[in-house]
Write a protein that holds these residues in place. Sequence first.
Motif, mmCIF file in Angstrom:
data_model
loop_
_atom_site.group_PDB
_atom_site.id
_atom_site.type_symbol
_atom_site.label_atom_id
_atom_site.label_comp_id
_atom_site.label_asym_id
_atom_site.label_seq_id
_atom_site.Cartn_x
_atom_site.Cartn_y
_atom_site.Cartn_z
ATOM 1 N N PHE A 60 0.822 -1.214 0.000
ATOM 2 C CA PHE A 60 0.000 0.000 0.000
ATOM 3 C C PHE A 60 0.855 1.263 0.000
ATOM 4 O O PHE A 60 0.356 2.341 -0.304
ATOM 5 C CB PHE A 60 -0.924 0.000 1.218
ATOM 6 C CG PHE A 60 -2.035 -1.008 1.138
ATOM 7 C CD1 PHE A 60 -3.062 -0.852 0.224
ATOM 8 C CD2 PHE A 60 -2.053 -2.111 1.961
ATOM 9 C CE1 PHE A 60 -4.092 -1.774 0.143
ATOM 10 C CE2 PHE A 60 -3.074 -3.045 1.892
ATOM 11 C CZ PHE A 60 -4.095 -2.879 0.968
ATOM 12 N N GLU A 61 2.125 1.143 0.356
ATOM 13 C CA GLU A 61 3.032 2.299 0.345
ATOM 14 C C GLU A 61 3.923 2.310 -0.891
ATOM 15 O O GLU A 61 4.826 3.134 -0.991
ATOM 16 C CB GLU A 61 3.905 2.288 1.607
ATOM 17 C CG GLU A 61 3.119 2.314 2.903
ATOM 18 C CD GLU A 61 2.211 3.522 3.012
ATOM 19 O OE1 GLU A 61 2.629 4.609 2.535
ATOM 20 O OE2 GLU A 61 1.103 3.400 3.546
ATOM 21 N N GLY A 62 3.684 1.380 -1.834
ATOM 22 C CA GLY A 62 4.412 1.397 -3.093
ATOM 23 C C GLY A 62 5.663 0.541 -3.128
ATOM 24 O O GLY A 62 6.524 0.757 -3.983
ATOM 25 N N VAL A 97 -4.552 -12.436 -0.039
ATOM 26 C CA VAL A 97 -5.608 -11.841 -0.866
ATOM 27 C C VAL A 97 -6.685 -11.218 0.025
ATOM 28 O O VAL A 97 -7.132 -10.075 -0.201
ATOM 29 C CB VAL A 97 -6.205 -12.911 -1.808
ATOM 30 C CG1 VAL A 97 -7.468 -12.390 -2.480
ATOM 31 C CG2 VAL A 97 -5.181 -13.323 -2.851
ATOM 32 N N ASN A 98 -7.099 -11.938 1.048
ATOM 33 C CA ASN A 98 -8.112 -11.392 1.977
ATOM 34 C C ASN A 98 -7.573 -10.160 2.702
ATOM 35 O O ASN A 98 -8.290 -9.175 2.888
ATOM 36 C CB ASN A 98 -8.524 -12.468 2.981
ATOM 37 C CG ASN A 98 -9.280 -13.611 2.333
ATOM 38 O OD1 ASN A 98 -10.030 -13.405 1.373
ATOM 39 N ND2 ASN A 98 -9.104 -14.823 2.840
ATOM 40 N N HIS A 99 -6.324 -10.218 3.109
ATOM 41 C CA HIS A 99 -5.696 -9.076 3.790
ATOM 42 C C HIS A 99 -5.640 -7.864 2.864
ATOM 43 O O HIS A 99 -5.890 -6.724 3.289
ATOM 44 C CB HIS A 99 -4.291 -9.486 4.244
ATOM 45 C CG HIS A 99 -3.593 -8.437 5.045
ATOM 46 N ND1 HIS A 99 -2.297 -8.572 5.484
ATOM 47 C CD2 HIS A 99 -3.975 -7.209 5.482
ATOM 48 C CE1 HIS A 99 -1.934 -7.498 6.162
ATOM 49 N NE2 HIS A 99 -2.933 -6.663 6.165
ATOM 50 N N LEU A 100 -5.310 -8.084 1.601
ATOM 51 C CA LEU A 100 -5.202 -6.989 0.639
ATOM 52 C C LEU A 100 -6.524 -6.257 0.476
ATOM 53 O O LEU A 100 -6.584 -5.016 0.559
ATOM 54 C CB LEU A 100 -4.720 -7.547 -0.709
ATOM 55 C CG LEU A 100 -4.590 -6.544 -1.860
ATOM 56 C CD1 LEU A 100 -3.479 -5.550 -1.577
ATOM 57 C CD2 LEU A 100 -4.338 -7.266 -3.171
ATOM 58 N N SER A 106 -13.111 8.387 3.878
ATOM 59 C CA SER A 106 -14.480 8.897 3.972
ATOM 60 C C SER A 106 -14.728 9.576 5.313
ATOM 61 O O SER A 106 -15.377 10.625 5.380
ATOM 62 C CB SER A 106 -15.468 7.735 3.766
ATOM 63 O OG SER A 106 -16.797 8.180 3.921
ATOM 64 N N GLU A 107 -14.197 9.005 6.393
ATOM 65 C CA GLU A 107 -14.380 9.608 7.722
ATOM 66 C C GLU A 107 -13.644 10.935 7.849
ATOM 67 O O GLU A 107 -14.103 11.837 8.549
ATOM 68 C CB GLU A 107 -13.895 8.636 8.801
ATOM 69 C CG GLU A 107 -14.761 7.394 8.942
ATOM 70 C CD GLU A 107 -14.187 6.407 9.938
ATOM 71 O OE1 GLU A 107 -13.069 6.655 10.437
ATOM 72 O OE2 GLU A 107 -14.858 5.394 10.207
ATOM 73 N N ASN A 108 -12.504 11.072 7.165
ATOM 74 C CA ASN A 108 -11.727 12.311 7.241
ATOM 75 C C ASN A 108 -12.137 13.343 6.202
ATOM 76 O O ASN A 108 -11.536 14.422 6.138
ATOM 77 C CB ASN A 108 -10.227 11.999 7.070
ATOM 78 C CG ASN A 108 -9.689 11.149 8.206
ATOM 79 O OD1 ASN A 108 -10.132 11.277 9.349
ATOM 80 N ND2 ASN A 108 -8.737 10.277 7.909
ATOM 81 N N GLY A 109 -13.149 13.035 5.411
ATOM 82 C CA GLY A 109 -13.622 13.990 4.416
ATOM 83 C C GLY A 109 -12.703 14.140 3.225
ATOM 84 O O GLY A 109 -12.739 15.173 2.536
ATOM 85 N N LEU A 110 -11.868 13.141 2.939
ATOM 86 C CA LEU A 110 -10.939 13.190 1.807
ATOM 87 C C LEU A 110 -11.497 12.378 0.643
ATOM 88 O O LEU A 110 -12.323 11.483 0.835
ATOM 89 C CB LEU A 110 -9.575 12.622 2.222
ATOM 90 C CG LEU A 110 -8.837 13.365 3.332
ATOM 91 C CD1 LEU A 110 -7.584 12.588 3.733
ATOM 92 C CD2 LEU A 110 -8.463 14.772 2.879
ATOM 93 N N ILE A 137 -7.785 -2.403 1.518
ATOM 94 C CA ILE A 137 -8.386 -1.445 0.583
ATOM 95 C C ILE A 137 -9.662 -0.857 1.174
ATOM 96 O O ILE A 137 -9.881 0.366 1.157
ATOM 97 C CB ILE A 137 -8.665 -2.131 -0.772
ATOM 98 C CG1 ILE A 137 -7.345 -2.490 -1.470
ATOM 99 C CG2 ILE A 137 -9.537 -1.255 -1.663
ATOM 100 C CD1 ILE A 137 -7.528 -3.317 -2.726
ATOM 101 N N GLU A 138 -10.493 -1.718 1.723
ATOM 102 C CA GLU A 138 -11.751 -1.255 2.318
ATOM 103 C C GLU A 138 -11.486 -0.345 3.512
ATOM 104 O O GLU A 138 -12.171 0.671 3.698
ATOM 105 C CB GLU A 138 -12.591 -2.470 2.742
ATOM 106 C CG GLU A 138 -13.983 -2.126 3.211
ATOM 107 C CD GLU A 138 -14.826 -1.472 2.126
ATOM 108 O OE1 GLU A 138 -15.685 -0.640 2.475
ATOM 109 O OE2 GLU A 138 -14.604 -1.792 0.941
ATOM 110 N N ARG A 139 -10.510 -0.671 4.320
ATOM 111 C CA ARG A 139 -10.202 0.144 5.505
ATOM 112 C C ARG A 139 -9.696 1.527 5.090
ATOM 113 O O ARG A 139 -10.078 2.545 5.691
ATOM 114 C CB ARG A 139 -9.149 -0.555 6.361
ATOM 115 C CG ARG A 139 -8.866 0.162 7.676
ATOM 116 C CD ARG A 139 -7.908 -0.592 8.557
ATOM 117 N NE ARG A 139 -6.548 -0.576 8.036
ATOM 118 C CZ ARG A 139 -5.936 -1.624 7.518
ATOM 119 N NH1 ARG A 139 -6.557 -2.781 7.440
ATOM 120 N NH2 ARG A 139 -4.686 -1.523 7.082
#
Length: 525
Positions: free
Chosen positions: A63-65, A104-107, A119-123, A111-113
Motif C-alpha cells: 500500500f506504500e508502493g 488476498v483477503n488481507h489486501l 471517507s471519515e476524514n472527508g478526503l 483497501i476497504e479500511r
Amino acid sequence: RIRPQLAKEKIEGCHICTYVMPGEPQVFLGKDKAFTYDHVFDMDTQQDSIYTHCTERLIEGCFEGYNATIFAYGQTGSGKTYTMGTGFDVSISEDELGIIPRAVNHLFRGIERRRQDASENGLPLPEFKINAQFLELYNEEVLDLFDTTRDLETRKQKSNIKIHEDANGGIYTVGVTTRTVNSAAEMIQCLKLGALARTTASTQMNVQSSRSHAIFTIHVCQVRVCSPDNNTDNRLANNSEINEFETLTAKFHFVDLAGSERLKRTGATGDRAKEGISINCGLLALGNVISALGDRSKRSSHVPYRDSKLTRLLQDSLGGNSQTVMIACISPSDRDFMETLNTLKYANRARNIKNKVVVNQDRASQQISALRTEIARLQMELMEYKTGKRMVGEDGLEGLNDLIHENSMLQTENNNLRLRVKAMQETIDSQRARLTQILSEQANSVLARAADVVDFRAKLLESESMNENLRKNLSRASTRSCLYGTPLLAPEKEANEVIEMAKKDLEKLKKMEKKKKKRYRRVGG
C-alpha cells in the motif's frame, strides 16, 4: 519451516533428526549442524503464525508502493505448496489456508479500511486497480495459466511470452493474460482456475508433485491524496484548496517452486525424468544467483540472471527493488537428511542477500514531492532572512549574520551559567539542611541542661521549707520548756545541729547553682 512427519514415514520407522532451540530462531540438524535464520517454525506451527510473521508486513508495504516477493524452497514433499496455498482442496478448512489466500483477503480488507478512513476524514476516496497474473515455468518454457485457449496438446509447443527489462531495472512480461479483479472471492477463483491448470504428477516421494515452478503475481495500482510531508510548511498545505494526488504501484510475487529432487529417490523415468532435470537446472541457476549475491567475495562478479527464465523473472526480487522472503521447507525425517542439509545451506546463503527497496511512484508524484521539498527549503531560507540569520554583504555574497553567531555563543554561555547556578543552589540547600540539624542538636542539649537547673531549684526550695519547719518545731519546744519550767537541753542541741547541717546543704546547693549558671552563660555566649 519443518513439516510434521507423514504417516508413511512413521510406519517405516523414520526418526526425527531436527531440533529447534526454544526461544531462539535456530535449528539443529543431527548432532552438530546448527543454522540460524530470522524465524524458525517447528512441526506444530499453524498456518496463521506463518502468515503473521512472514507476509503481513509485506502486504502493508504494498500500500506504500513497495514491491514484495515470497517464495518457498525445498525438496519434493516438504510442504511448499501447502505453505503457499496453491494446492486447493475442497475439504480444506480456514485454519489450513496458505499464504496466498490469506494475503488476498488481507489486501482487500486493507483497501476497504483505507477507503473508510478517507471517507471519515472527508478526503477523496483512494482508487485501486488490482490485476493478477499466473505463470508456470515448465521445462524452461513460460506458460500462462490464465490462458483458457491453451490445451494439453499445445503445452509442448514453444511459448510466445517474452521477458523484458525496463529502464529502471524492473522485469515485465509481454503476452501474458492479465485479469482485473474487484474482490477477494474473484481473486481466489482466478487462483483456483490457474492452480488446476498446473502440471502435477505422482512420484515415489509425493502423490501430487508439482512438476513446474508457479509464479502468481498481484499488481496494485493506487491513486490517493498526497500526504503532507513533515518538512513541508503546513500553511502551504492549508492554503491550497486543490488536492494533489499521487500514484503508487506495487507488485507482489508469490512463487511456488517445484521441489529439488534426486531421480533415484523419486523413481522418475521418461517425461517425469526430463521434468526433474529441468526443475533441478532452474533451481541450480537460482542457487548460482543466490551464491553470487550472498557471497561477499563474489559480489563484484557477474550475476547469472539469464541462465534460467526462473532467475530472469525473479531478477528484481533477488538483489533488486523488492522486499523478499524465502521460506525453506524441510522434512524432519532422518532419511531426508542430505536433502534437508542442502536446503538449509541454500537458505543460509540467501539470507546474506541485500535488496535495495524504493517506492514505486509515478514521475508526476515524484516531481511533486521534489517541488514540495524545494518549497520547504526556500521557506526555511526566507525565514532565516526575515529573522536576520542570513544577510547579503556589500559584495553581494550571502552569509550568516555575526550577531547570530554571537547570540548562539551567549545562549551557550547562559545555559552553562544556569547549570552552575543550579549546582550552587543544590549545594546551598544541602548546607542549610546540615546547619539546621546542628542547631537542633544544640537546642536539645541546652534544654536538657535547663531541666537539670530546674531540678536543683526544686531541691533547694524543698530544703528551705524543711529548714523552716525545723525552726518552727524548735520554737514550739522552747515555748513548752518555759511553760513547764524544765529546760529541754537535748532538743535544743539537736535542733542547732540540724540547722547547721541545713545551712551547709543550702550553701552547697547555692554554689552548685552558681556554677551551673556560669556554665549556662558560657554555652549561651
